[in-house]
Design a protein around this motif. Structure first.
Motif, short mmCIF file in Angstrom:
data_model
loop_
_atom_site.label_atom_id
_atom_site.label_comp_id
_atom_site.label_asym_id
_atom_site.label_seq_id
_atom_site.Cartn_x
_atom_site.Cartn_y
_atom_site.Cartn_z
N PRO A 403 0.84 -1.20 0.00
CA PRO A 403 0.00 0.00 0.00
C PRO A 403 0.87 1.25 0.00
CG PRO A 403 -0.81 -1.61 1.59
CD PRO A 403 0.52 -2.12 1.11
N TYR A 404 0.45 2.26 -0.73
CA TYR A 404 1.25 3.47 -0.88
C TYR A 404 1.58 4.09 0.47
CZ TYR A 404 2.75 8.05 -2.58
OH TYR A 404 3.48 9.18 -2.85
N GLU A 405 0.65 4.02 1.39
CA GLU A 405 0.85 4.59 2.71
C GLU A 405 2.02 3.92 3.43
OE1 GLU A 405 0.13 7.33 5.69
OE2 GLU A 405 -0.88 7.18 3.75
N ALA A 406 2.23 2.63 3.14
CA ALA A 406 3.30 1.88 3.80
C ALA A 406 4.64 2.09 3.13
CB ALA A 406 2.95 0.39 3.83
N ILE A 407 4.71 1.89 1.80
CA ILE A 407 5.96 2.07 1.05
C ILE A 407 5.63 2.71 -0.29
CG2 ILE A 407 8.00 0.95 0.06
CD1 ILE A 407 7.68 -1.30 2.03
N PRO A 408 5.80 4.02 -0.43
CA PRO A 408 5.43 4.70 -1.68
C PRO A 408 6.10 4.12 -2.92
CG PRO A 408 5.84 6.31 0.06
CD PRO A 408 6.25 4.98 0.60
N GLY A 409 7.36 3.67 -2.79
CA GLY A 409 8.09 3.19 -3.97
C GLY A 409 7.50 1.97 -4.61
N THR A 410 6.78 1.15 -3.85
CA THR A 410 6.17 -0.05 -4.42
C THR A 410 4.65 0.01 -4.36
OG1 THR A 410 6.47 -1.12 -2.25
CG2 THR A 410 8.13 -1.55 -3.94
N GLY A 411 4.11 1.19 -4.06
CA GLY A 411 2.66 1.34 -3.99
C GLY A 411 2.13 2.40 -4.91
N SER A 412 2.96 2.90 -5.81
CA SER A 412 2.52 3.93 -6.75
C SER A 412 2.69 3.40 -8.17
CB SER A 412 3.34 5.22 -6.57
OG SER A 412 4.72 4.95 -6.70
N PHE A 413 1.99 4.02 -9.11
CA PHE A 413 2.06 3.57 -10.49
C PHE A 413 1.77 4.73 -11.43
CE2 PHE A 413 -2.27 2.90 -8.96
CZ PHE A 413 -3.04 3.50 -9.94
N ILE A 414 2.16 4.56 -12.68
CA ILE A 414 1.75 5.48 -13.74
C ILE A 414 0.93 4.70 -14.76
CG2 ILE A 414 3.67 7.06 -13.43
CD1 ILE A 414 4.97 5.82 -15.92
N VAL A 415 0.09 5.41 -15.48
CA VAL A 415 -0.76 4.80 -16.50
C VAL A 415 -0.26 5.26 -17.86
CG1 VAL A 415 -3.13 4.37 -17.23
CG2 VAL A 415 -2.67 5.03 -14.86
N ILE A 416 -0.09 4.31 -18.79
CA ILE A 416 0.49 4.60 -20.10
C ILE A 416 -0.50 4.20 -21.18
CG2 ILE A 416 2.42 4.14 -21.66
CD1 ILE A 416 4.03 3.31 -19.14
N ASP A 417 -0.73 5.09 -22.13
CA ASP A 417 -1.58 4.77 -23.27
C ASP A 417 -0.86 3.76 -24.16
OD1 ASP A 417 -2.36 5.49 -26.33
OD2 ASP A 417 -4.08 5.77 -25.02
N LEU A 422 2.15 7.52 -24.29
CA LEU A 422 2.17 8.69 -23.43
C LEU A 422 1.74 8.31 -22.01
CD1 LEU A 422 0.47 11.38 -25.72
CD2 LEU A 422 2.90 11.23 -25.13
N THR A 423 2.33 8.98 -21.03
CA THR A 423 1.86 8.83 -19.65
C THR A 423 0.58 9.63 -19.51
OG1 THR A 423 4.09 8.53 -18.78
CG2 THR A 423 2.40 9.23 -17.23
N VAL A 424 -0.51 8.96 -19.16
CA VAL A 424 -1.81 9.62 -19.13
C VAL A 424 -2.41 9.70 -17.73
CG1 VAL A 424 -2.40 9.07 -21.51
CG2 VAL A 424 -2.93 7.41 -19.72
N GLY A 425 -1.78 9.06 -16.76
CA GLY A 425 -2.31 9.11 -15.40
C GLY A 425 -1.29 8.61 -14.40
N ALA A 426 -1.59 8.83 -13.13
CA ALA A 426 -0.75 8.35 -12.04
C ALA A 426 -1.66 7.98 -10.89
CB ALA A 426 0.27 9.40 -11.62
N GLY A 427 -1.18 7.09 -10.04
CA GLY A 427 -2.05 6.67 -8.96
C GLY A 427 -1.31 6.04 -7.81
N THR A 428 -2.07 5.76 -6.76
CA THR A 428 -1.55 5.12 -5.56
C THR A 428 -2.46 3.95 -5.19
OG1 THR A 428 -2.83 6.61 -4.12
CG2 THR A 428 -0.59 7.29 -4.70
N ILE A 429 -1.85 2.85 -4.80
CA ILE A 429 -2.61 1.65 -4.44
C ILE A 429 -3.01 1.74 -2.97
CG2 ILE A 429 -2.49 -0.85 -4.13
CD1 ILE A 429 -0.69 -0.99 -6.55
N ASP A 430 -4.30 1.52 -2.71
CA ASP A 430 -4.79 1.52 -1.34
C ASP A 430 -4.70 0.13 -0.71
OD1 ASP A 430 -5.41 4.20 -1.70
OD2 ASP A 430 -7.42 3.76 -2.42
N PHE A 431 -5.25 -0.86 -1.40
CA PHE A 431 -5.22 -2.23 -0.88
C PHE A 431 -5.62 -3.18 -2.00
CE2 PHE A 431 -9.22 -0.18 0.31
CZ PHE A 431 -10.16 -1.00 -0.31
#
Length: 634
Positions: A403-417, A422-431
C-alpha cells in the motif's frame, strides 16, 4: 585568496559539514500567477547563491521579458523555457538546488495552470514538504485546493501556506487571517501533520529570508527559517527491504547481479531475500556498488545484489525481505489522477508501470470521482483531465506491491496509453481486492485445438470493423454462409443483435462503447475456446478496444477485416436512416458525425467497399482464411 591563508583542516571540516547536512526536498505549488517562480528566485537571490554572470543575465532578461517594471523579475531564474517567458507562466517542472549553513534544499517549481496539473503531480511525488502559494488578493481558488489534495494524496505531510503578494493587500492581517481560516477549513480532512501559515511578499522579500517592516503583527518564522528547522525526516530504513529490479547484469558466466535502487529498508550481506511474486528465497552474497563492494546498503542507494543461489529473477521483479514480504495481487483499490485530454474509460486497456514492472490492465470501475473543493463523492462513467477518483484496477497478471501509505516506492504507479505510449495518469494503491480467492482454473482435457481439428478448421475471431452502413454485416453474413456450405462451424456476433440481450443495458457514450466491445471480445474468446470460427461485425470505432480484443486471443487467432467504405458512400446508403437522424441532431455520439472512427493501421484484410460487390468481398475473406490455414476445401 592568498594560499598562505589556506587552512586544509578548516576546508576539510567545511566539506564534511556540507556533506552531512540534512536535505529537504520541497515544491512550490498553487494557482497560476500566485508567484511561485518569483518566490524561488527570491530565495536564490537572498541566499546569495547566484554568480555575477547569472545576475547580469537576470537583469538583461528582466528588461526584455520582465513583468515588474524596472525591478528584477526573479521568476525568470526558474522560468527557463522561451514559451514560459513569453506567456509569463510556468509550464514544466524546474528543479533548483541551494543550501544554507543549516540545510541543503532541492526545490521543484511546479506550474499552476490547470492544463499542467500533471507536472505538479510529478514534482509532488518526490517532495517532503509543499509550499502552497495563495495570492492575497484572490484567496483560496479551485487550483489551490486541487494542488493541496494531490499533495496530500501523494504522501506530503508538511505544508507551508504562503500567502503571497500581501503587499498588494495592504499588508492586512485581516486578509491573511481570513485566507488561513478558509484553507484550514478545507484542509481539515487532508492528512497534513504540520501547517505553517506565513504572510509574505516574494517580490520585495518580506518574510522570505528576512522579516519585513510592514508585517510587525506577524510573530512566526520567515519562510527560510521554517524550511531550515521543520522536521520531516522519514526513516525509510525502518521499513521492510524492497529492491525493484531494474536490470539483470550478466557480463560473463561468472557473474549475475540484480541492479536497482533500494526503495525502502536496509540490506546486508548474508540477509535472506525473496523474489516477491514467485516466493523463491536466497541470501545476499555480495552488495556491489560503483565504489566497490559494501557490507550493507539502505534506501535510496543504487546497488547490484549477487545472490548465493541460482535464482530466476527478471527485470520488474521485487527482491524483498524474506521475513516481511509484499502483497501479491492482480486486483486493487486505488486512487488515480488523470493527466490527459482524452478521458479515462473503464474497461479500456492501458499499461500500468508499478516500480520497474509494466503490466497490461484496466480500470474496471470508477467508484467515485472526488470534488476537490468539497471532497464530495461524485458518480462518474469516465474521468476527465485533472480528475481525481477512487477506482478498482484489474491487471492481466499478479504483481507484488505495498500500500502506498506503507511504502510509496512499491505502492505507486503510472498509467500509459498503449497506442501513443504517453503517460496519461498516475495513482496510488490503497489495498488489494480479495476477490474470488476460492476460484481456480479448472483443468479441461479437451483443448480448442482438438475441438477445431475435429471440425476441420482452425478456431479464430474474424473481426469486421468500419463505419455504420459500410456493409460489415452484409459481408459477414455472406462469409458465414460460404463457410457453412463448406461444412465449417461458425457463429456470427452482430452489433445490433447483441444490444438486444447481452448489451441491452449499454448506450452509445464512449464509455458504453468501450464496455460493449469488452463484453463482445470476452464472448468471442469463449467461441474460440469451443473451436469455432466466430465472425464479429461491430463498428468498434476505437483502436484501443480492437487491440484489447486482439490481445485476449493467442497469436494468429484474431483476423481484423477493415470494411473501408468512405463516409460519403456510407451516408448515401444509410440503410437504417441513422445518418439522417444524426445530422438532424436526433442521435448523439454517432460514429463519423459527432464521434470519431479510428481506422485500423494494419488490418489483416482491407476491403475496398463501395467499389466491389459484397459477394466478391466475401469471397476475398474466405480465400484469406483458406490460404492462411483457418479452413480447408475438404
Amino acid at each position: 585568496m592568498d594560499t598562505a591563508d589556506f587552512d586544509p583542516a578548516a576546508f576539510a571540516d567545511y566539506l564534511h559539514r556540507h556533506e552531512t547536512k540534512g536535505l529537504l526536498r520541497f515544491l512550490t505549488c498553487g494557482s497560476v500567477d500566485d508567484g511561485k517562480s518569483t518566490l524561488i528566485g527570491r530565495l536564490l537571490y537572498d541566499t546569495k547563491l547566484l554568480f555575477e554572470d547569472q545576475l547580469a543575465t537576470l537583469q538583461q532578461d528582466s528588461a526584455k521579458h520582465g513583468t515588474v517594471g524596472e525591478d528584477i523579475d526573479f521568476a525568470l531564474l526558474v522560468d527557463g523555457l522561451e514559451a514560459e517567458r513569453e506567456q509569463g507562466i510556468t509550464i514544466d517542472v524546474a528543479y533548483r538546488f541551494f543550501a544554507t549553513e543549516k540545510r541543503k534544499f532541492i526545490v521543484a517549481d511546479t506550474p499552476g495552470h490547470e492544463q499542467y496539473t500533471r507536472n505538479m503531480a510529478t514534482g509532488a511525488s518526490n517532495a517532503d514538504l509543499a509550499v502552497i502559494l495563495i495570492d492575497a488578493r484572490k484567496g483560496v481558488l479551485t487550483q489551490t485546493r486541487r494542488h493541496a489534495y494531490i499533495a496530500s494524496l501523494l504522501g506530503i505531510r508538511h505544508v507551508v501556506l504562503a500567502v503571497n503578494k500581501i503587499d498588494l493587500a495592504g499588508y492586512s492581517k485581516e486578509v491573511f487571517d481570513a485566507i488561513v481560516a478558509d484553507f484550514r477549513a478545507f484542509a481539515g480532512e487532508l492528512t497534513f501533520e504540520t501547517l505553517q501559515p506565513i504572510p509574505l511578499s516574494a517580490r520585495f522579500g518580506d518574510n522570505v529570508t528576512e522579516r519585513g517592516e510592514n508585517l510587525g503583527w506577524y510573530d512566526g518564522p520567515t519562510l527560510l527559517q521554517h524550511l531550515e528547522t521543520v522536521e520531516v525526516a522519514k526513516d525509510e530504513s525502518a521499513r521492510p527491504f524492497r529492491l525493484p529490479v531494474q536490470w539483470v547484469n550478466r557480463p560473463n558466466l561468472d557473474f549475475r547481479g540484480y541492479c536497482g535502487t533500494i526503495a525502502s529498508g536496509r540490506i546486508a550481506v548474508g540477509d535472506e531475500v525473496t523474489v516477491a511474486v514467485s516466493g523463491r528465497t536466497s541470501s545476499v552474497k555480495r552488495i556491489v556498488t560503483y565504489d566497490g563492494d559494501r557490507p550493507s546498503a539502505g534506501a535510496g542507494e543504487a546497488v547490484t545484489l549477487v545472490l548465493a543461489d541460482e535464482t530466476d529473477v527478471s527485470r520488474g521483479d521485487i527482491l524483498a525481505a524474506a521475513f516481511a514480504r509484499p502483497d501479491v495481487a492482480d486486483q486493487f483499490a486505488a486512487h488515480v489522477i488523470w493527466m490527459h485530454d482524452e478521458p479515462l474509460m473503464p474497461g479500456r486497456a492501458y499499461l500500468f508501470k508499478i516500480g520497474t514492472r509494466t503490466v497490461a490492465g484496466s480500470v474496471t470501475e470508477i467508484k467515485h470521482q472526488i470534488d476537490v473543493n468539497t471532497f464530495q463523492h461524485l458518480a462518474a462513467k469516465a474521468l476527465p483531465l485533472n480528475g481525481v477518483a477512487q477506482v478498482n484496477l484489474s491487471f492481466r497478471e499478479p504483481v507484488a506491491f505495498d500500500p502506498y501509505e506503507a511504502i510509496p516506492g512499491t505502492g505507486s504507479f503510472i498509467v500509459i496509453d498503449r497506442l501513443s505510449n504517453l503517460t496519461v495518469g498516475a495513482g496510488t494503491i490503497d489495498f488489494a481486492l480479495r476477490r474470488a480467492t476460492n476460484i481456480h482454473w479448472q483443468s479441461i482435457d479437451l483443448t480448442k485445438t482438438m475441438r477445431g481439428e475435429a471440425m476441420g478448421q482452425r478456431p479464430a475471431v474474424v473481426w469486421f470493423t468500419g463505419l455504420s452502413g459500410a456493409g460489415k454485416s452484409t459481408i459477414a453474413n455472406l462469409v458465414e454462409k460460404r463457410l457453412f456450405a463448406m461444412g465449417k462451424h461458425t457463429y456470427l456476433l452482430d452489433g445490433d443483435n447483441v444490444r438486444h440481450g447481452l448489451n441491452r443495458d449499454l448506450g452509445f457514450t464512449e464509455a458504453d462503447r468501450v464496455e460493449n466491445i469488452r463484453r463482445v471480445a470476452e464472448t468471442a474468446k469463449l467461441f474460440v475456446d469451443a473451436g469455432v470460427i466466430v465472425l464479429c461485425s461491430f463498428i468498434s470505432p476505437f483502436r484501443s478496444e480492437r487491440r484489447m480484443a486482439r490481445e485476449l486471443m493467442e497469436p494468429g487467432e484474431f483476423v481484423e477485416v477493415f470494411v473501408d467504405t468512405p463516409l460519403h458512400v456510407a451516408e448515401k446508403r444509410d440503410p437504417k436512416g441513422l445518418y439522417k437522424k444524426a445530422r438532424a441532431g436526433a442521435i448523439k455520439n454517432f460514429t463519423g458525425i459527432d464521434s470519431p472512427y479510428e481506422a485500423p493501421e494494419a488490418p489483416e484484410i482491407r476491403l475496398a467497399a463501395g467499389t466491389t460487390s459484397p459477394e466478391e468481398l466475401a469471397d476475398a475473406v474466405v480465400e484469406y482464411l483458406r490460404s492462411h490455414g483457418y479452413v480447408s476445401s475438404d
